[in-house]
Design an enzyme around this catalytic site. Structure first.
Site, mmCIF file in Angstrom:
data_model
loop_
_atom_site.group_PDB
_atom_site.id
_atom_site.type_symbol
_atom_site.label_atom_id
_atom_site.label_comp_id
_atom_site.label_asym_id
_atom_site.label_seq_id
_atom_site.Cartn_x
_atom_site.Cartn_y
_atom_site.Cartn_z
ATOM 1 N N VAL A 120 0.802 -1.212 0.000
ATOM 2 C CA VAL A 120 0.000 0.000 0.000
ATOM 3 C C VAL A 120 0.842 1.272 0.000
ATOM 4 O O VAL A 120 0.440 2.291 -0.574
ATOM 5 C CB VAL A 120 -1.000 -0.009 1.183
ATOM 6 C CG1 VAL A 120 -0.287 0.234 2.511
ATOM 7 C CG2 VAL A 120 -2.110 0.993 0.949
ATOM 8 N N ASP A 121 2.037 1.239 0.592
ATOM 9 C CA ASP A 121 2.904 2.416 0.595
ATOM 10 C C ASP A 121 3.191 2.902 -0.817
ATOM 11 O O ASP A 121 3.413 4.092 -1.062
ATOM 12 C CB ASP A 121 4.244 2.106 1.265
ATOM 13 C CG ASP A 121 4.138 1.366 2.578
ATOM 14 O OD1 ASP A 121 3.227 0.534 2.722
ATOM 15 O OD2 ASP A 121 4.997 1.586 3.448
ATOM 16 N N ALA A 122 3.214 1.947 -1.776
ATOM 17 C CA ALA A 122 3.561 2.273 -3.155
ATOM 18 C C ALA A 122 2.659 3.347 -3.737
ATOM 19 O O ALA A 122 3.089 4.122 -4.605
ATOM 20 C CB ALA A 122 3.482 1.011 -4.016
ATOM 21 N N LEU A 123 1.414 3.404 -3.277
ATOM 22 C CA LEU A 123 0.494 4.386 -3.828
ATOM 23 C C LEU A 123 1.015 5.803 -3.612
ATOM 24 O O LEU A 123 1.014 6.627 -4.528
ATOM 25 C CB LEU A 123 -0.895 4.219 -3.207
ATOM 26 C CG LEU A 123 -1.558 2.857 -3.415
ATOM 27 C CD1 LEU A 123 -2.934 2.844 -2.761
ATOM 28 C CD2 LEU A 123 -1.663 2.509 -4.893
ATOM 29 N N ASN A 124 1.474 6.098 -2.405
ATOM 30 C CA ASN A 124 1.994 7.434 -2.139
ATOM 31 C C ASN A 124 3.353 7.656 -2.775
ATOM 32 O O ASN A 124 3.671 8.753 -3.224
ATOM 33 C CB ASN A 124 2.094 7.680 -0.635
ATOM 34 C CG ASN A 124 2.627 9.063 -0.317
ATOM 35 O OD1 ASN A 124 1.906 10.056 -0.401
ATOM 36 N ND2 ASN A 124 3.909 9.158 0.036
#
Length: 373
Positions: free
Chosen positions: A151-155
């Site tokens: 999920v970190d990849a989104l930011n």
């Protein structure tokens, strides 16, 4: 009313072209008497004076510098640190031949974009970011659409894809962004990382179905959607799904906020690592405050959430000397945070939150002019 972007005041642009960063308050910036602005400047300066590992173009420093430039845009006061940091790194992204499109390595691109867009419009600033995105578009077209599998990849990557795609009028970049987002949302881990029932994101495939929803991980997701929604035109066909997920997350977060204004590091299990956690709280505050300002979120329901969160961040997490505490250390799951725990990404998230809270706070100056171009 939906806000699509912020027009840079002419005074700020002139200052930028003259010295690289603003030195005088731009039109619409928060006045010196604004407590929100004072808190932002204090936190940023403390980190620069006492922080660690300040040189690398990694995701932690990138998050700080995106927040640092948000402080300049809000207060008109610069510490003159982001441009030298970017120059020292040659405006380049981190590289690893074994992981050529690892999203964490792309996070510095957002800071470079902010430098280019708001302060120092020199094309070389974006050269490496453009090259990386172009190569990734080619790779995704060949069937490799699973780079955003946590999920970190989104930011770390999504805002740069949106902004470069729009800046260059390149639909292939925006389509690639959507493919990568779709994989994260619907396919990663077998069922996707976004849990429709909870309205929250799992960190990665290891946690799908476990009920473990990490505060900072969801903060990264909300921040990414906030940044993308700020720039995508209302007519963009990808926008409705991003908006749907954003509003669904917002509703879940409204009900999971702690009584003291923070969010627990484990969102649905407050007894697990119970206690304040400021990095997730700051990212949520940033997104929710923007949603209220943009008219996407109902002010009657969400303004109190934002106010409680900012009070917690600015009076408990932020010490009088400027240290921002209760930042959960680097990890991939919920964990404890101590009063003295701080980090570049936590400070950067706090500065982003302050930028949006200032626009909602009486006495902190008028909302900057809004542009649709």
């Amino acid at each position: 009313m939906r806000f699509l972007g912020i027009r840079v005041p002419a005074l700020l642009t002139a200052a930028v072209l003259a010295c690289g960063l603003a030195t005088a308050p731009p039109a619409g910036a928060a006045p010196a008497s604004c407590a929100v602005a004072d808190a932002m400047v204090s936190a940023g300066n403390h980190w620069l004076a006492h922080g660690t590992n300040l040189a690398a173009p990694d995701w932690q420093n990138a998050t700080f510098h995106v927040g640092n430039l948000a402080t300049v845009r809000t207060t008109g006061v610069s510490n003159h640190q982001t441009l030298p940091w970017a120059k020292a790194n040659g405006y380049r992204l981190r590289q690893d031949p074994k992981r050529p499109f690892f999203p964490d390595f792309e996070a510095a691109g957002e800071a470079y974009l902010d430098l280019y867009t708001y302060f120092h419009p020199d094309p070389p600033i974006l050269a490496d970011l453009r090259s990386r995105i172009s190569a990734e578009v080619t790779s995704v077209a060949q069937g490799h659409d699973d780079y955003w599998n946590y999920v970190d990849a989104l930011n770390m990557a999504m805002p740069s894809f949106a902004r470069i795609g729009l800046l260059d009028h390149d639909e292939s970049i925006l389509d690639t962004m959507q493919k990568l987002f779709h994989h994260a949302e619907k396919e990663a881990g077998g069922h996707g990382l976004f849990d429709e029932r909870a309205g929250l994101w799992y960190r990665d495939a290891r946690y799908v179905g476990t009920g473990t929803f990490w505060s900072r991980g969801n903060g990264w997701a909300l921040a990414a959607l906030t940044k993308v929604l700020q720039v995508l035109p209302v007519t963009d066909p990808r926008r409705p799904e991003y908006l749907r997920v954003f509003t669904k997350m917002a509703d879940s977060l409204r009900f999971t906020q702690r009584g003291d204004g923070f969010w627990n590091s484990d969102l649905l299990r407050p007894w697990h690592h119970g206690g304040p956690e400021s990095s997730g709280t700051a990212l949520f505050t940033y997104g929710l405050a923007w949603g209220v300002r943009a008219g996407i979120l109902d002010a009657a329901r969400f303004r109190p959430v934002v106010d409680r969160a900012w009070k917690a961040l600015s009076t408990k997490a932020l010490r009088p000397d400027g240290l921002l505490g209760y930042v959960q250390p680097v990890g991939a799951a919920p964990g404890p945070a101590k009063p003295g725990d701080t980090a570049a990404y936590g400070v950067g998230a706090f500065l982003l939150a302050g930028q949006q809270v200032a626009t909602l706070t009486p006495g902190c100056g008028p909302v900057p002019a809004i542009s649709r171009d």
